[in-house]
Design an enzyme around this catalytic site. Structure first.
Site, PDB file in Angstrom:
ATOM      1  N   PHE A 103       0.756  -1.164   0.112  1.00  0.00           N
ATOM      2  CA  PHE A 103       0.015   0.094  -0.114  1.00  0.00           C
ATOM      3  C   PHE A 103       0.793   1.203  -0.089  1.00  0.00           C
ATOM      4  CE2 PHE A 103      -2.327   3.191   2.608  1.00  0.00           C
ATOM      5  CZ  PHE A 103      -3.462   3.640   1.656  1.00  0.00           C
ATOM      6  N   GLY A 104       0.619   2.208  -0.842  1.00  0.00           N
ATOM      7  CA  GLY A 104       1.405   3.120  -0.965  1.00  0.00           C
ATOM      8  C   GLY A 104       0.397   4.511  -0.764  1.00  0.00           C
ATOM      9  N   TYR A 105       0.855   5.438   0.224  1.00  0.00           N
ATOM     10  CA  TYR A 105      -0.205   6.631   0.443  1.00  0.00           C
ATOM     11  C   TYR A 105       0.753   7.868   0.414  1.00  0.00           C
ATOM     12  CZ  TYR A 105       2.563   5.918   4.941  1.00  0.00           C
ATOM     13  OH  TYR A 105       3.694   5.840   5.777  1.00  0.00           O
ATOM     14  N   GLY A 106       2.035   7.676  -0.101  1.00  0.00           N
ATOM     15  CA  GLY A 106       2.815   8.881  -0.471  1.00  0.00           C
ATOM     16  C   GLY A 106       3.147   8.932  -1.867  1.00  0.00           C
ATOM     17  N   SER A 107       4.439   9.036  -2.054  1.00  0.00           N
ATOM     18  CA  SER A 107       4.962   9.200  -3.561  1.00  0.00           C
ATOM     19  C   SER A 107       4.589   8.006  -4.288  1.00  0.00           C
ATOM     20  CB  SER A 107       6.387   9.550  -3.599  1.00  0.00           C
ATOM     21  OG  SER A 107       7.199   8.196  -3.211  1.00  0.00           O
ATOM     22  N   GLU A 158      13.296   3.174   2.111  1.00  0.00           N
ATOM     23  CA  GLU A 158      12.514   3.731   3.344  1.00  0.00           C
ATOM     24  C   GLU A 158      13.211   3.491   4.553  1.00  0.00           C
ATOM     25  OE1 GLU A 158      10.412   5.776   2.507  1.00  0.00           O
ATOM     26  OE2 GLU A 158       9.946   4.933   0.298  1.00  0.00           O
TER      27      GLU A 158
HETATM   28  C1  BEZ Z   1       4.612   5.776  -0.122  1.00  0.00           C
HETATM   29  O1  BEZ Z   1       3.454   5.739  -0.270  1.00  0.00           O
HETATM   30  O2  BEZ Z   1       5.162   6.384  -0.944  1.00  0.00           O
HETATM   31  C2  BEZ Z   1       5.469   5.662   1.183  1.00  0.00           C
HETATM   32  C3  BEZ Z   1       4.843   6.069   2.275  1.00  0.00           C
HETATM   33  C4  BEZ Z   1       5.844   5.863   3.282  1.00  0.00           C
HETATM   34  C5  BEZ Z   1       6.800   4.946   3.357  1.00  0.00           C
HETATM   35  C6  BEZ Z   1       6.889   4.375   2.218  1.00  0.00           C
HETATM   36  C7  BEZ Z   1       6.190   4.644   1.143  1.00  0.00           C
END
Ligand code: BEZ
Length: 310
Positions: A71-75, A152
């Site tokens: 699951f991605g919630y940032g980049s 990360e």
């Molecule tokens: C992301 O969704 O890009 C992400 C957010 C936090 C840590 C790793 C990936």
């Protein structure tokens, strides 16, 4: 540059401002170009791509029981830099997305950290974080997880949760949700900034930061644009508030801050008791520094510090 300096000095009359001339000739165009619409991010529809391309591999391995979902919630919402065989839009419940993690390796540097997102526990009935789940084929998962663990490494840890598709499950088999792996920054990690910050301060940090992955503002604006396109109507007040602040800084304050910063830098070069050749060389160096990635943020940060902010 040297010719220009010599010409300026020859023709200078009383009251002439060489600093201003040099600024207008060599430095102002750098920032004017960056503000032209063509220089901004292309406004391509993410949704179009999203619906047309479920996988980013020409020869995607078939799905299997041993696959994992990330699951991605940032980049990762707008750019996944690993192979996946399927992807879905959706949300996880019981969390809030916050820009509470310092970034020293992607959108900032150890000297001037930027800000990226992490998740905080929230209300299980009310809080949702929207994002994208990517299906990783079983024979690619160790490579992908190692890549993400490394990417990360600055304070994030893996955890596992249930993900729900948006606007609705794409098949009966995912009606109860999908088990996903995600990365969350522990509150004990060295880069955790915590929730003691006012949104305006976080916005200032984003406005003045850049790192190896690019300007911090690009991370913020890309995330907001992706949310708007993929999840119309979903509310993320923290994200919206940051976008409002940073846009206002960019539109209303940035041009004058850059101008003041550059006039000061040019003035310092011309005020030094060095030869005209050395001054020309230092002005060229300054121009190069401005053109380097992060040059704009370096000027903004320095100027805000001089003005008693940042
Ligand atoms: C992301 O969704 O890009 C992400 C957010 C936090 C840590 C790793 C990936």
């Amino acid at each position: 540059m040297l010719d220009f300096l010599e010409g300026l000095r020859r023709s200078a009359g009383p009251g002439d401002m060489p600093v201003e001339h040099i600024y207008r000739q060599f430095f102002a165009p750098l920032h004017e170009r960056a503000r032209e619409p063509a220089a901004r991010q292309p406004n391509k529809s993410l949704l179009e791509d999203f619906d047309a391309e479920a996988s980013n591999q020409a020869d995607a391995p078939p799905p299997g029981d041993q696959d994992v979902w990330i699951f991605g919630y940032g980049s990762l919402v707008w750019k996944a830099d690993f192979p996946y065989i399927d992807r879905r839009r959706g949300y996880i419940g019981g969390f809030k997305r916050r820009f509470y993690q310092h970034s020293i390796d992607h959108r900032g540097t150890p000297e001037r950290p930027g800000r990226v997102v992490t998740l905080l526990p929230g209300d299980s009935a009310q809080d949702r974080v929207y994002g994208v789940a990517y299906r990783i084929a079983s024979n690619q998962k160790s490579e992908v997880l190692s890549h993400l663990d490394y990417r990360e490494k600055n304070g994030y840890e893996r955890c596992s949760l249930r993900f729900h598709e948006y606007p609705r499950p794409s098949s009966p088999s995912t009606g109860d949700g999908i088990q996903v792996i995600m990365y969350v920054a522990t509150q004990a990690n060295d880069s955790y900034a915590g929730d003691v910050w006012q949104v305006g301060c976080i916005a200032r940090q984003i406005f003045t930061s850049a790192g190896p992955s690019g300007p911090n503002r690009e991370y913020l604006f890309n995330l907001a644009a992706a949310m708007e396109q993929l999840f119309p109507g979903a509310v993320d007040e923290h994200l919206d508030e940051l976008v409002t602040h940073v846009r206002r800084f960019v539109e209303e304050e940035e041009p004058q801050l850059l101008r003041r910063a550059l006039l000061k830098e040019i003035g310092a070069v011309l005020g030094a008791e060095t030869s005209q050749e050395q001054q020309a060389h230092r002005l060229e160096e300054l121009r190069k520094r401005c053109l380097e990635p992060g040059g704009r943020e370096w000027l903004l940060y320095g100027q805000l510090q001089d003005e008693g902010e940042a």
